[in-house]
Design an enzyme around this catalytic site. Structure first.
Site, PDB file in Angstrom:
ATOM      1  N   ASP A  74      -5.398  -5.042   6.451  1.00  0.00           N
ATOM      2  CA  ASP A  74      -6.599  -4.489   5.845  1.00  0.00           C
ATOM      3  C   ASP A  74      -7.647  -5.589   5.684  1.00  0.00           C
ATOM      4  OD1 ASP A  74      -8.310  -2.771   4.584  1.00  0.00           O
ATOM      5  OD2 ASP A  74      -7.261  -2.783   2.672  1.00  0.00           O
ATOM      6  N   LYS A 114       3.502 -14.173   5.746  1.00  0.00           N
ATOM      7  CA  LYS A 114       3.589 -15.225   4.727  1.00  0.00           C
ATOM      8  C   LYS A 114       5.076 -15.425   4.431  1.00  0.00           C
ATOM      9  CE  LYS A 114       1.511 -17.937   1.684  1.00  0.00           C
ATOM     10  NZ  LYS A 114       0.558 -19.017   2.000  1.00  0.00           N
ATOM     11  N   TYR A 121       0.809  -1.217   0.000  1.00  0.00           N
ATOM     12  CA  TYR A 121       0.000   0.000   0.000  1.00  0.00           C
ATOM     13  C   TYR A 121       0.845   1.271   0.000  1.00  0.00           C
ATOM     14  CZ  TYR A 121      -4.206  -2.770   1.022  1.00  0.00           C
ATOM     15  OH  TYR A 121      -5.246  -3.652   0.968  1.00  0.00           O
ATOM     16  N   ASP A 163      -2.833 -17.240   5.579  1.00  0.00           N
ATOM     17  CA  ASP A 163      -3.964 -18.037   5.077  1.00  0.00           C
ATOM     18  C   ASP A 163      -4.518 -18.928   6.186  1.00  0.00           C
ATOM     19  OD1 ASP A 163      -1.426 -19.073   4.778  1.00  0.00           O
ATOM     20  OD2 ASP A 163      -1.860 -20.271   3.020  1.00  0.00           O
TER      21      ASP A 163
END
Ligand code: NAD
Length: 359
Positions: A247, A190, A123, A223
């Site tokens: 987010d 991740k 972002y 995940d």
């Protein structure tokens, strides 16, 4: 006496701000309001939706309470929310997500806090458009330096994750956990795939965790986190996430507990804190005295905690929780059917809360 910048905002902002101000005054905490206008109306009058005087006021007072502000899509002024975040370097976004009896939700006993990094990651706004000469240059440079072949018809967004940014967000999550009597921080990442960026985030999080032996620490792959949150959300306490995952996961958590009308938030920087509801300016309800002011009131309670006024904050939250559980003196969104004729207006809900706080 605390001086607080109050930014009423636009759309439903002014009416929920007025209701919230009355309720906060009724807690007895001495608050002086430095009212600053920002948003659509100011833009029409002055040409800027975020006058410098608003930013100066927040810097001076160090604490602000803000109503929602409309962001025009595709035209008009830039997002005031992004402008404030950038100008004040509000790097931590904090969203408590709690199931409350009386608010419709599929779950019970969720009480978690999402801490999202707000300044870097995908972002950061570093983007290369498909077909642009600089994109072709970047693709060629990457092929030369790293051997990776990127298709020539690609667009590219850059994901910077720094030690500085990671350290301050994870440290913030631990400090928040400590001062709010929380027991665990989960760092979400991740790192198995993005070894450079998320790997750095995880390594820094592990380092920071060593300074907080009193608070449990774990790391969870993003995940897996999403699945765990849907299956066993009550296992989690404080989540610390980089910007993009933050987010997405913060909206997931808001959905788990239901009720935009009661969801508060905060944006925190070095020495400044801005509290606001998660919901937007709901323009179609503007001026109708209809929407729920409680999300902004819970944001006000977070602000009282931040100011160290824990008793007043607990009292206010207790009154709000009581009203929600009773289901009588509430706005339409907290009624079992949406067009329930017994639903109260924004101002009348505030009247009842003031009455209970002063009883
Ligand atoms: P929204 O949150 O304003 O409204 C979506 C719907 O949620 C409303 O139509 C209403 O049904 C419900 N809702 C929202 N707040 C409620 C309340 N207090 N009580 C009862 N019901 C409520 O989202 P949107 O329509 O996507 O956005 C409208 C504008 O707000 C956009 O311009 C957007 O950019 C802006 N926005 C601002 C902020 C902010 O200032 N921090 C945050 C989100 C959106």
């Amino acid at each position: 006496m605390y001086t607080v910048t109050l930014i009423p905002g636009d759309g439903i902002g002014p009416e929920i701000s007025d209701a919230t101000r009355r309720v906060l005054d009724a807690t007895g905490v001495p608050l002086q309001w430095d009212v600053q206008e920002a948003g659509a109306v100011v833009a029409e009058q002055t040409g800027t939706a975020l006058p410098d005087s608003v930013i100066e006021s927040v810097r001076r007072n160090k604490v602000a309470l803000k109503g929602p502000i409309t962001t025009p899509v595709g035209k008009g002024f830039r997002s005031v929310n992004v402008g404030l975040r950038k100008a004040l370097d509000l790097y931590a976004n904090v969203r408590p997500c709690k199931t409350r009896p009386g608010v419709r939700s599929r779950y019970e006993k969720i009480d978690l806090v999402v801490v999202r990094e707000n300044t870097e990651d995908l972002y950061a706004g570093i983007e290369f458009n498909e077909g642009a000469p600089e994109t072709a240059e970047l693709i060629a440079w990457i092929a030369q330096r790293n051997g990776a072949r990127i298709r020539p018809d690609s667009a590219i967004s850059i994901k910077p994750i720094s030690i500085t940014g990671s350290r301050r967000i994870v440290r913030f999550a631990f400090e928040y956990a400590r001062s709010n009597r929380r027991r665990k921080v989960s760092a979400v990442h991740k790192a198995n795939i993005m070894k450079a960026t998320d790997g750095l985030y995880l390594r820094v999080a592990e380092e920071v965790a060593r300074d907080y032996p009193d608070i449990a620490f774990e790391n969870v792959i993003v995940d897996n986190m999403c699945m765990q949150l849907v299956q066993k959300p009550d296992l989690y306490d404080v989540l610390a996430l980089p910007n993009l995952y933050g987010d997405i996961v913060s909206d997931l958590c808001a959905g788990l507990v239901g009720g935009l009308g009661v969801a508060p938030g905060a944006n925190i920087g070095e020495g400044v804190a801005l509290f606001e509801p998660i919901h937007g300016s709901a323009p179609k309800y503007a001026g109708l005295n209809k929407v729920n002011p409680m999300a902004m009131m819970f944001s006000g309670a977070m602000m009282l905690h931040h100011l160290g006024e824990h008793d007043a904050a607990d009292r206010l939250e207790g009154v709000l929780d009581g009203l929600i559980a009773e289901g009588k003196y509430v706005t339409y969104d907290l009624k079992p059917i949406r067009d329930d004729p017994t639903a109260l207006g924004t101002a009348e809900v505030a009247d009842e809360i003031v009455r209970r706080l002063q009883a």
